[in-house]
Design a protein around this motif. Structure first.
Motif, PDB file in Angstrom:
ATOM      1  N   PRO A 147      22.505  -5.846 -42.640  1.00 53.23           N
ATOM      2  CA  PRO A 147      22.907  -5.632 -43.919  1.00 53.23           C
ATOM      3  C   PRO A 147      23.066  -4.094 -44.193  1.00 53.23           C
ATOM      4  CG  PRO A 147      21.207  -7.481 -43.495  1.00 53.23           C
ATOM      5  CD  PRO A 147      21.415  -6.773 -42.360  1.00 53.23           C
ATOM      6  N   GLU A 166      25.240  -2.535 -47.042  1.00 51.14           N
ATOM      7  CA  GLU A 166      25.977  -2.549 -48.199  1.00 51.14           C
ATOM      8  C   GLU A 166      25.798  -1.131 -48.637  1.00 51.14           C
ATOM      9  OE1 GLU A 166      28.281  -4.549 -51.226  1.00 51.14           O
ATOM     10  OE2 GLU A 166      27.801  -5.041 -49.152  1.00 51.14           O
ATOM     11  N   PRO A 208      20.361 -12.159 -44.208  1.00 56.56           N
ATOM     12  CA  PRO A 208      20.210 -11.318 -45.471  1.00 56.56           C
ATOM     13  C   PRO A 208      18.715 -11.593 -45.955  1.00 56.56           C
ATOM     14  CG  PRO A 208      21.681 -13.213 -45.964  1.00 56.56           C
ATOM     15  CD  PRO A 208      21.489 -12.991 -44.370  1.00 56.56           C
ATOM     16  N   THR A 210      17.663  -7.665 -53.267  1.00 56.15           N
ATOM     17  CA  THR A 210      18.429  -8.074 -52.342  1.00 56.15           C
ATOM     18  C   THR A 210      18.622  -7.065 -51.087  1.00 56.15           C
ATOM     19  OG1 THR A 210      20.507  -7.377 -52.921  1.00 56.15           O
ATOM     20  CG2 THR A 210      19.726  -9.315 -53.737  1.00 56.15           C
ATOM     21  N   CYS A 211      18.931  -7.185 -49.865  1.00 52.88           N
ATOM     22  CA  CYS A 211      18.997  -6.268 -48.875  1.00 52.88           C
ATOM     23  C   CYS A 211      20.154  -5.338 -49.159  1.00 52.88           C
ATOM     24  CB  CYS A 211      18.962  -6.926 -47.428  1.00 52.88           C
ATOM     25  SG  CYS A 211      19.942  -8.035 -47.035  1.00 52.88           S
ATOM     26  N   TYR A 212      20.952  -5.686 -50.273  1.00 55.67           N
ATOM     27  CA  TYR A 212      22.053  -4.987 -50.521  1.00 55.67           C
ATOM     28  C   TYR A 212      21.761  -4.173 -51.949  1.00 55.67           C
ATOM     29  CZ  TYR A 212      24.392  -8.687 -47.818  1.00 55.67           C
ATOM     30  OH  TYR A 212      24.506  -9.415 -46.520  1.00 55.67           O
TER      31      TYR A 212
END
Length: 940
Positions: A375, A377, A581, A649-651
């Motif tokens: 991940p 982003e 994720p 979140t990993c984003y």
């Protein structure tokens, strides 16, 4: 005719309903609404004829938020059946003439609403077919175990009418069916049946949505009807607990979790519950009453506003009022700091054993191949690599450079970082140098003959590198840690296996790992362990790190990358972990209705305060079990459980995932038994058994499992069956608990708990890690393996049907079903065995293995060839489906087992047939006989 407002009693207003062409009378103090005119001095105000047009200045309700006529009607409920069913009303009823009654929200708090409900139910019971209850989840969601059609679907109306008629109740819709375990052998397909119905009172939810209750794959209770008192719960002997998988993976065909992006988050001022489908709107919709503590709260100003279109929005379309599982984008007040990026530090063992096994080469190649899946982003992800044997090897990866440089730290007693920068680097900026390093790391150490491991110092170095950010440390270790902090000794002693001292081998040998794990938890660092040793590695101690930091443990005993099956399994599972994720810097809390309290917690996390669970990361498909205590008598008709996980979140987005489950209450013991969920009970018992092996002994854990089952059976016999001469000739339990004894037997025979002097402590410790972390969907086959006959499976099995590849019908796991000429598949979610009978015809061996005869076939770990014949393709499809159909990253090995092949392999495969007798463990029939003797031998 005069306007009704001229003759209304004080405190009342009239609002013209355009749809029904009549006035709606509203009590301004409470928001109560009704079609009939209120009484003034004993004389009703005149009702306006529906044919009369409203005056130009028709009075309006004097609150700040107005609704269009359709919204008002939807909120207050249709009174005359002229329109669609109201939001918050029961499921659509068949069109039968029957008197109806107006739902007035303002009355609910005073108890008058309950009286209305009872009258309504009596009328409906006499004149209308019963309403089908919906289950705790969507009708179209994936089944809990495999993609079997019918899971979670609604019962037929006719069945429920029959049940209601026999029970003479309008609300429960539950009927007790008793099974005699002595004459009803376990049927594997019973585990595919729907859960016990969740039958909530009418109008419990403000939404008619089928998603208003959480799908059991996210959250399920051991009881789908909650006893109103602790004494009633104690009488049943069934434990009350929630089994939660908050970050369940979403597969193709699954409904995604709805995301609320407008940052309007309505929470109760007192108990901090998030608004959900089970609240009540009062005061004309301006306020809402909490379903947990009954506090009245103001509806946020922008709750009915569409910020994207910049216009009023339909309140009833909001996701949090229609879905039990929902995710909110958190505003800034939910952040202590800016959302952290995804950070991965790889600690790679490069000692002689690790290099020789091929682990290093396989690991570096897998990382290299999965760099694009990590991940990343907005290019925020950061990575670092630390290699270790008895020294530490750091790698400087300057941004934009095409190569890296290695820095060696031999002082492992006082770990320091040899360079302040370029060790933990941006994945995108340093990609060329990282790829170059991964391509040659194995070669750099190929002549390394160092024996030993400084895992503890390597962990300390990783902690120093990322403690100000947080993230994930992924450890790949092939030897027992022997140097520096956390050094361990080989304590494996065959003499104490199978004795009362064996449980000491399942406890951590060094306090370093638990202490270090708690430090990691505070710094939002999670640790995953990949362990490969061919000798003793002390999995019990090393698994402390994932246990307290919400990570995962993977174990590959005797790993050898020269066997393609070993390399493929590890590469698949490691690659899925890299691509997963994940939730970062998470905290989880479970709230419940009044008089319910979370009392004990099981799973991989650290309990930061009395009920706040700290999880530096939340991997997908990890399960947690939480026991619940009933503190005082529950008076509400239903209770609500709500799990909230605040996470990043990993984003890089801060979010709150909210999972809500509503369950009816009951004062009837038969409802408690009828509503019991045997799968959730087995999941809880697995967690409690493992915990008991660590605090007491393995034997105590087995006794506790057996005694709990005896208690439940004794309670059922005492309360639900007629006493008499025939009572001792049966072993009675409710139909929905029919599989609980065989699940407990499977748990008693599982490697993590089984009585044996032959199980290495590392294997046992790893099995216990699985028992306490697998979601129910994976745990049930792990303790009750699937058993299929392939040589005579129906012709459609192994072909693609409406729900994917069609699986063969499961058989009871007993060797009685084995045939000498047959081909069978036995699998438990972690390992698959292809059993070949000694009299298998040459054509079968040729079609499946491409070999001329049974004698030429070799047993052991294998990859099945795909041959150019229909049977080979069908068998391969069944095996592939078995690997894919469950949630989780696991890729089971396939072993070919010949009936007269290697004894250890044969015994391993046969140990999965848990209904058979083992060396010291009983068969299912013997187990049931033991239960009967114990149950009938008591004072009941």
């Amino acid at each position: 005719m005069a306007s009704p407002t001229q003759q209304l009693p004080p405190g009342w207003a009239a609002e013209w309903d355009q749809t029904h062409q009549r006035y709606l009378f509203i009590e301004t103090a409470t928001g109560r609404a009704q079609w009939e005119p209120p009484v003034a001095n004993g004389v009703p105000a005149p009702a306006q004829s529906p044919s009369v047009s409203p005056p130009p200045n028709a009075p309006q309700h004097g609150k700040r938020r107005q609704y269009a006529a359709g919204q008002t009607q939807a909120y207050y409920g249709a009174a005359d059946g002229l329109s669609a069913p109201a939001y918050g009303a029961a499921a659509p009823q068949p069109q039968v003439q029957a008197p109806t009654q107006l739902f007035t929200p303002g009355l609910a708090a005073e108890g008058q609403f309950q009286q209305q409900q009872q009258q309504q139910q009596q009328q409906q019971q006499q004149l209308m077919p019963a309403q089908p209850p919906y289950y705790g989840g969507a009708a179209a969601t994936e089944p809990e175990y495999i993609n079997a059609p019918g899971f979670g679907q609604q019962s037929s109306v006719t069945t429920l009418v029959d049940q209601f008629g026999q029970m003479n109740v309008a609300q429960k819709g539950l009927r007790l069916y008793t099974t005699n375990l002595l004459t009803s052998p376990p049927e594997p397909r019973e585990l595919l049946r729907p859960l016990p119905d969740i039958v909530l009172p009418p109008n419990a939810s403000v939404s008619p949505s089928p998603f208003a209750n959480a799908d059991p794959s996210y959250q399920r209770s051991t009881l789908n009807a909650i006893p109103t008192s602790n004494s009633l719960l104690s009488k049943s002997k069934i434990p009350l607990a929630l089994v939660i998988t908050p970050y369940r993976s979403v597969k193709e065909g699954d409904d995604p979790v709805p995301l609320v992006t407008d940052t309007v988050i309505a929470r109760c001022r007192r108990c901090r519950t998030y608004i959900n489908p089970y609240v009540q709107f009062i005061d004309g919709g301006n306020r809402w009453r909490c379903c947990m503590c009954s506090m009245s709260n103001e509806v946020p100003q922008l709750f009915d506003w569409d910020s994207v279109r910049n216009q009023p929005a339909d309140r009833w379309a909001r996701a949090e009022l229609n879905h039990a599982v929902v995710e909110f984008v958190a505003p800034t007040e939910y952040m202590i700091r800016a959302p952290q990026p995804a950070v991965y530090i790889f600690l790679i063992d490069v000692s002689h054993a690790a290099i020789q096994s091929g682990m290093v080469a396989t690991a570096t190649r897998t990382i290299l191949e999965n760099l694009d899946r990590i991940p990343n982003e907005e290019n925020r992800a950061r990575v670092a690599i630390i290699a270790f044997d008895v020294s530490l090897y750091f790698f400087s990866l300057p941004p934009g450079a095409a190569d890296s440089s290695m820095l060696v730290v031999s002082d492992i007693d006082d770990v320091f970082l040899p360079k302040p920068t370029d060790l933990l680097v941006n994945l995108t900026e340093s990609r060329p140098a990282l790829e170059s390093l991964l391509g040659r790391l194995g070669d750099m150490f190929q002549d390394n003959h160092t024996i030993g491991s400084a895992l503890g110092p390597a962990l300390q170095a990783g902690y120093k590198m990322m403690s100000n950010i947080g993230g994930k440390i992924i450890v790949l270790s092939a030897t027992l840690p022997t140097h520096g902090a956390g050094a361990l000794k080989n304590r494996e002693d065959p003499k104490i296996l199978g004795t009362s001292k064996e449980s000491a081998l399942l406890q951590a040998a060094s306090p370093f790992y638990k202490t270090f794990a708690i430090e990691c938890s505070r710094a939002q660092i999670s640790v995953d362990m990949f362990l490969f040793s061919s000798g003793y590695q002390d999995v019990a101690t090393l698994a402390c790190l994932p246990h307290y930091t919400a990570g995962q443990t993977f174990y590959y005993p005797a790993f050898n990358a020269a066997r393609s099956e070993d390399a493929i399994k590890f590469a698949h599972e490691f690659g899925e972990i890299l691509a997963m994720p994940i939730m970062l810097e998470a905290v989880m809390r479970v709230r419940a209705s009044k008089n319910l309290r979370m009392s004990s917690f099981h799973g991989n996390f650290f309990v930061r305060s009395t009920d706040l669970l700290a999880m530096p990361s939340v991997p997908q498909d990890l399960s947690y079990a939480i026991e619940i205590t009933i503190e005082d008598t529950i008076t509400a008709p239903f209770v609500v459980f709500q799990t909230a996980i605040l996470h990043t979140t990993c984003y890089g987005e801060r979010r709150i995932r909210v999972i809500t489950t509503a369950l009816p209450t009951t004062s009837n013991l038969s409802d408690v038994f009828t509503s019991a969920d045997q799968v959730a009970i087995a999941t809880l018992l697995a967690n409690k058994a493992v915990e008991r092996t660590l605090t007491h002994k393995l034997e105590d854990a087995r006794d506790a499992l057996f005694n709990k089952l005896v208690e439940i059976l004794q309670a059922y016999k005492a309360s639900m069956t007629a006493a008499g001469a025939s009572a001792s000739a049966q072993l009675a339990i409710s139909e929905n608990l029919k599989m609980l004894p065989v699940l407990v037997l499977g748990l008693l025979k599982n490697v993590g708990v089984r009585q044996s002097a032959q199980i290495p402590p590392d294997l046992r410790a790893y099995a216990q890690a699985l028992l306490t972390s697998l979601p129910s969907q994976l745990l049930i086959p792990y303790i009750y393996p699937n058993f299929y006959s392939l040589h005579n499976m129906p012709p459609e099995c192994g072909t693609v049907g409406e729900h994917g590849v069609i699986m063969p019908p499961p058989l009871p796991p007993t060797s009685e079903r084995l045939e000498r000429h047959g081909l069978f598949l036995i699998e438990d979610g972690q390992t698959m065995f292809l059993w070949v009978g000694r009299d298998a015809v040459p054509q079968l061996v040729m079609d499946v293995f491409g070999l001329p005869s049974y004698e030429v076939l070799r047993g052991g770990k294998t990859t099945l060839p795909v041959l150019d014949n229909p049977f080979s393709q069908r068998v391969n499809a069944v095996i592939q489906k078995t690997r894919e159909m469950r949630r989780g990253v696991y890729y089971p090995h396939l072993y070919v087992v010949k009936e007269d092949g290697e004894p250890p392999l044969r015994l391993w495969a046969l140990s999965c047939l848990i209904q058979d007798r083992g060396d010291v463990s009983p068969s299912y029939q013997q187990f049931i006989s033991q239960l009967r003797d114990k149950v009938n031998g008591s004072n009941y």
